[in-house]
Design a protein around this motif. Structure first.
Motif, short mmCIF file in Angstrom:
data_model
loop_
_atom_site.label_atom_id
_atom_site.label_comp_id
_atom_site.label_asym_id
_atom_site.label_seq_id
_atom_site.Cartn_x
_atom_site.Cartn_y
_atom_site.Cartn_z
N GLN A 1 13.03 -5.75 -0.78
CA GLN A 1 11.98 -5.10 -1.56
C GLN A 1 10.81 -4.66 -0.69
O GLN A 1 9.71 -4.41 -1.18
CB GLN A 1 11.49 -6.04 -2.67
CG GLN A 1 12.53 -6.32 -3.75
CD GLN A 1 11.96 -7.15 -4.89
OE1 GLN A 1 11.56 -8.28 -4.71
NE2 GLN A 1 11.93 -6.56 -6.08
N LYS A 2 11.05 -4.57 0.59
CA LYS A 2 10.00 -4.25 1.55
C LYS A 2 9.30 -2.93 1.22
O LYS A 2 8.10 -2.78 1.44
CB LYS A 2 10.60 -4.19 2.96
CG LYS A 2 9.57 -4.01 4.07
CD LYS A 2 10.25 -4.05 5.43
CE LYS A 2 9.21 -3.88 6.53
NZ LYS A 2 9.84 -3.92 7.88
N GLU A 3 10.05 -1.98 0.67
CA GLU A 3 9.47 -0.67 0.38
C GLU A 3 8.43 -0.73 -0.74
O GLU A 3 7.62 0.19 -0.91
CB GLU A 3 10.57 0.33 0.01
CG GLU A 3 11.19 0.16 -1.37
CD GLU A 3 12.21 -0.98 -1.46
OE1 GLU A 3 12.67 -1.30 -2.57
OE2 GLU A 3 12.55 -1.55 -0.38
N LYS A 4 8.42 -1.84 -1.50
CA LYS A 4 7.44 -1.99 -2.58
C LYS A 4 6.10 -2.55 -2.10
O LYS A 4 5.13 -2.58 -2.85
CB LYS A 4 8.00 -2.93 -3.66
CG LYS A 4 9.15 -2.36 -4.47
CD LYS A 4 9.56 -3.41 -5.50
CE LYS A 4 10.41 -2.86 -6.59
NZ LYS A 4 10.70 -3.89 -7.60
N ILE A 5 6.05 -3.04 -0.87
CA ILE A 5 4.85 -3.68 -0.34
C ILE A 5 3.80 -2.61 0.00
O ILE A 5 4.11 -1.61 0.64
CB ILE A 5 5.19 -4.51 0.91
CG1 ILE A 5 6.05 -5.72 0.52
CG2 ILE A 5 3.93 -4.95 1.63
CD1 ILE A 5 6.55 -6.53 1.69
N PHE A 6 2.57 -2.85 -0.45
CA PHE A 6 1.48 -1.94 -0.09
C PHE A 6 0.14 -2.65 -0.30
O PHE A 6 0.06 -3.71 -0.93
CB PHE A 6 1.53 -0.66 -0.93
CG PHE A 6 1.20 -0.84 -2.40
CD1 PHE A 6 -0.07 -0.55 -2.89
CD2 PHE A 6 2.16 -1.30 -3.29
CE1 PHE A 6 -0.37 -0.71 -4.23
CE2 PHE A 6 1.87 -1.46 -4.65
CZ PHE A 6 0.59 -1.16 -5.12
N SER A 7 -0.91 -2.08 0.26
CA SER A 7 -2.27 -2.57 0.08
C SER A 7 -3.14 -1.41 -0.37
O SER A 7 -2.84 -0.24 -0.08
CB SER A 7 -2.81 -3.18 1.37
OG SER A 7 -2.02 -4.28 1.79
N PHE A 8 -4.21 -1.71 -1.07
CA PHE A 8 -5.11 -0.64 -1.51
C PHE A 8 -6.55 -1.12 -1.55
O PHE A 8 -6.83 -2.32 -1.66
CB PHE A 8 -4.68 -0.10 -2.89
CG PHE A 8 -4.80 -1.09 -4.03
CD1 PHE A 8 -5.93 -1.13 -4.83
CD2 PHE A 8 -3.76 -1.96 -4.32
CE1 PHE A 8 -6.04 -2.02 -5.88
CE2 PHE A 8 -3.84 -2.85 -5.38
CZ PHE A 8 -4.99 -2.88 -6.16
N ALA B 1 3.33 1.39 -10.75
CA ALA B 1 2.99 2.82 -10.73
C ALA B 1 1.90 3.12 -9.70
O ALA B 1 1.54 4.28 -9.52
CB ALA B 1 2.53 3.27 -12.11
N LYS B 2 1.38 2.05 -9.06
CA LYS B 2 0.28 2.20 -8.09
C LYS B 2 -0.87 2.98 -8.74
O LYS B 2 -1.38 3.95 -8.19
CB LYS B 2 0.76 2.90 -6.82
CG LYS B 2 1.83 2.13 -6.06
CD LYS B 2 2.21 2.81 -4.77
CE LYS B 2 3.27 2.00 -4.02
NZ LYS B 2 3.67 2.66 -2.75
N GLN B 3 -1.29 2.47 -9.90
CA GLN B 3 -2.23 3.22 -10.72
C GLN B 3 -3.30 2.31 -11.32
O GLN B 3 -3.01 1.19 -11.73
CB GLN B 3 -1.44 3.91 -11.85
CG GLN B 3 -2.24 4.84 -12.72
CD GLN B 3 -1.37 5.50 -13.77
OE1 GLN B 3 -0.42 4.90 -14.28
NE2 GLN B 3 -1.66 6.75 -14.10
N ARG B 4 -4.53 2.81 -11.35
CA ARG B 4 -5.59 2.12 -12.07
C ARG B 4 -5.49 2.47 -13.54
O ARG B 4 -5.39 3.64 -13.92
CB ARG B 4 -6.96 2.55 -11.52
CG ARG B 4 -8.13 1.84 -12.20
CD ARG B 4 -9.44 2.17 -11.51
NE ARG B 4 -9.72 3.60 -11.55
CZ ARG B 4 -10.62 4.20 -10.77
NH1 ARG B 4 -11.29 3.51 -9.89
NH2 ARG B 4 -10.82 5.51 -10.89
#
Length: 339
Positions: free
Chosen positions: A224-231, A275-278
């Motif tokens: 699931q590495k492709e799901k990792i992110f920071s914001f 969704a990487k959404q606020r």
């Protein structure tokens, strides 16, 4: 349409008889609308939240120093807490009796019930003595100990996943089938000090927040590495030089798996990580937010106002009121948007 049963006269209602100092942690029982708060006035308080949003004090117990953390048992009948007095304590709501159930060599910063569902209660405590201890409430000594690389700053558990975040940006991930050996020990994806961590509903990862206004979304399985992110979040970019605010609390919605962040900028935000959404932002609420929690069905959101000492003693303005607010959650504000 909002089907929330909490018929509040406003969206945010102040709790009755709030703590007299900053709240370090909030926790709702999963079985009833009981809210616990650990605070720097040495107290752990419990309220019952009524359907109209009003609150009634049910119980309280004390530490001999600031209360730094609290959590509910799976059956909703007990509250445990840890404090600067190096003690872990438990209140049995049925009997009203408070007892000491844990002891460290330094303040206990984190506490959680970590047993599997329908199993005998097991409590994990993590402290500034660089120890993670497991306790059976029927015994006076730990049933297991784990030496941590540094002082514990944050911890969360959704069995079998246990995540402990320490100083120096270390993160230890445990599979509770083997609770004394970390499954992984990694470095935080964030560049500055860890402030909070919260496990996902699906038990496949966690969200981590830091003092620099940033959140990391982490997954355990390498596939699931492709799901990792920071914001970035909780930042003021209206001036030439950005002002960064600490992410003091992350709470996972118990139904949708969306999550909240809250900060000393006096705001909280609901997010959809998939969704990487606020989803929704509530800003300028009057004072730093030090702790948050959703209730068991996710229709009520509690947040605590108080000073978080991010600006040192000079920033401790008397105008900041220590209190807890109850926010009636609108379903569309926390429900994932169609993609």
């Amino acid at each position: 349409m909002n089907t929330n049963p909490y018929k509040q006269t406003t969206t945010n209602v102040e709790i009755s008889q709030p703590p007299t100092d900053s709240v370090s942690e909030l926790a709702f029982s999963s079985k009833a609308n009981y809210l616990a708060a650990a605070s720097w006035d040495n107290e752990v308080r419990i309220w019952e939240i009524q359907s109209n949003g009003s609150s009634v004090g049910k119980a309280a117990f004390s530490h001999q120093g600031p209360a730094l953390c609290c959590a509910w048992s799976q059956d909703g009948g007990k509250v445990v807490s840890g404090g600067a007095d190096k003690a872990g304590r438990m209140l049995d709501l049925a009997t009203g009796q408070a007892t000491q159930i844990a002891q460290h060599e330094a303040p206990i910063r984190c506490i959680r019930f970590v047993e599997a569902e329908n199993s005998s209660p097991i409590i994990a405590t993590a402290g500034w003595d660089k120890m993670l201890n497991y306790w059976d409430m029927r015994q006076q000594t730990p049933i297991a100990k784990v030496e941590l690389p540094e002082r514990a700053y944050a911890m969360d558990c959704n069995n079998p996943l246990l995540v402990v975040a320490t100083a120096e940006r270390k993160i230890l991930i445990f599979d509770m089938a083997s609770p004394t050996t970390p499954y992984q020990t990694v470095e935080s994806p964030l560049r500055w000090q860890t402030r909070t961590v919260s496990c996902f509903l699906k038990k496949d990862g966690y969200a981590i927040g830091s003092i620099e206004g940033r959140v990391g979304i982490q997954y355990i399985d390498p596939q699931q590495k492709e799901k990792i992110f920071s914001f970035k979040c909780h930042r003021d970019d209206t001036t030439m030089k950005s002002i960064l605010y600490s992410v003091n609390s992350i709470s996972i919605h118990p139904v949708y798996g969306t999550f909240s962040t809250a900060s000393n900028d006096g705001s909280f935000v609901f997010w959809d990580k998939d969704a990487k959404q606020r989803l929704k932002q509530y800003t300028k609420l009057g004072a730093p937010i030090t702790a948050t929690a959703f209730n068991g069905d996710g229709k009520l959101f509690a947040y605590a106002h108080g000073y978080d000492w991010s600006q040192g003693y000079k920033g401790n303005a008397s105008s900041v009121k220590n209190t807890i607010m109850l926010h009636s959650v609108i379903d569309e504000d926390v429900r994932p948007k169609p993609r």
